[in-house]
Write a protein that holds these residues in place. Sequence first.
Motif, short mmCIF file in Angstrom:
data_model
loop_
_atom_site.label_atom_id
_atom_site.label_comp_id
_atom_site.label_asym_id
_atom_site.label_seq_id
_atom_site.Cartn_x
_atom_site.Cartn_y
_atom_site.Cartn_z
N TYR A 50 62.49 65.15 18.65
CA TYR A 50 63.10 64.46 19.79
C TYR A 50 63.33 65.38 20.98
CZ TYR A 50 63.89 61.20 16.03
OH TYR A 50 63.68 60.36 14.96
N TYR A 106 63.68 58.43 9.15
CA TYR A 106 64.19 58.02 10.45
C TYR A 106 63.76 56.60 10.81
CZ TYR A 106 65.63 62.83 10.97
OH TYR A 106 66.25 64.03 10.77
N PRO A 128 67.88 52.53 13.66
CA PRO A 128 67.45 52.23 15.03
C PRO A 128 67.31 53.51 15.84
CG PRO A 128 69.76 51.63 14.70
CD PRO A 128 69.20 51.96 13.35
N GLU A 129 66.53 53.45 16.89
CA GLU A 129 66.21 54.66 17.65
C GLU A 129 67.45 55.35 18.21
OE1 GLU A 129 63.12 56.00 21.20
OE2 GLU A 129 62.93 54.05 20.23
N TRP A 130 68.46 54.57 18.61
CA TRP A 130 69.65 55.16 19.21
C TRP A 130 70.43 56.02 18.21
CZ3 TRP A 130 74.05 53.87 16.67
CH2 TRP A 130 74.07 52.68 15.94
N ALA A 131 70.20 55.81 16.91
CA ALA A 131 70.95 56.55 15.89
C ALA A 131 70.22 57.80 15.41
CB ALA A 131 71.24 55.64 14.70
N HIS A 132 69.01 58.03 15.92
CA HIS A 132 68.20 59.14 15.40
C HIS A 132 68.83 60.51 15.65
CE1 HIS A 132 64.16 56.74 15.11
NE2 HIS A 132 65.10 56.29 14.32
N TYR A 133 69.41 60.71 16.81
CA TYR A 133 70.01 62.02 17.10
C TYR A 133 71.17 62.32 16.15
CZ TYR A 133 67.29 62.33 21.41
OH TYR A 133 66.26 62.42 22.30
#
Length: 212
Positions: free
Chosen positions: A34, A177, A181-186
Amino acid sequence: MVLVGLIGATLLYGDGAITPAISVLSAIEGIKVYAPHLDRFVVPLTVVILIALFMVQRKGTSFIGGMFGPVMLIWFIVIGVLGVASIARTPAILVALSPLAAITYLWHIGPLAFVVIGGAFLAVTGGEAFYADMGHFGAGPIRFAWFTFALPALTLSYFGQGAPLLRQPRAIQSPFYALAPEWAHYGLVVLATLATVIASQSIISGAYSMTQ
């Protein structure tokens, strides 16, 4: 028996020397997915974390357990919940519970079966950390933690990671991953890094205990 014990000791020492370095490095490398521009910080950050792990070891397992235990609790809850959500979207993954599918697959791929079994074995490594900690906690608490919490959470997570592959085979690049959802990846990268660091620390504890 002494010879067998010495061989087992050398294997644990080897694991204690290699596993933390590889595990922490692989977890930190998740940053590159990311934030590719942070690539040059991966190795230095890994070295700093490993030095900190060995330095905190002298405070004892009680201190370490009190500090790391809650993080692992959160980790297992998160991966279990993500697994359940993924399985609910693709319940066909539950067919994997049948040993017949595995036996049929291994029967048809021939010698490659040894590679596949090796990969499956790697999926459950880390269990040695539980045995390394038996000297501190005893067999009862280890069994209770494994069968009531760790094993169910890991099983749900692995089944959950298989489900996206049935929906979209391209998810093989990062099935874990793909569960979130993408917003939770970090947040997952941070949590996975912490969990890996803690797992590495447990095998360091085992090596220290054996030396003592």
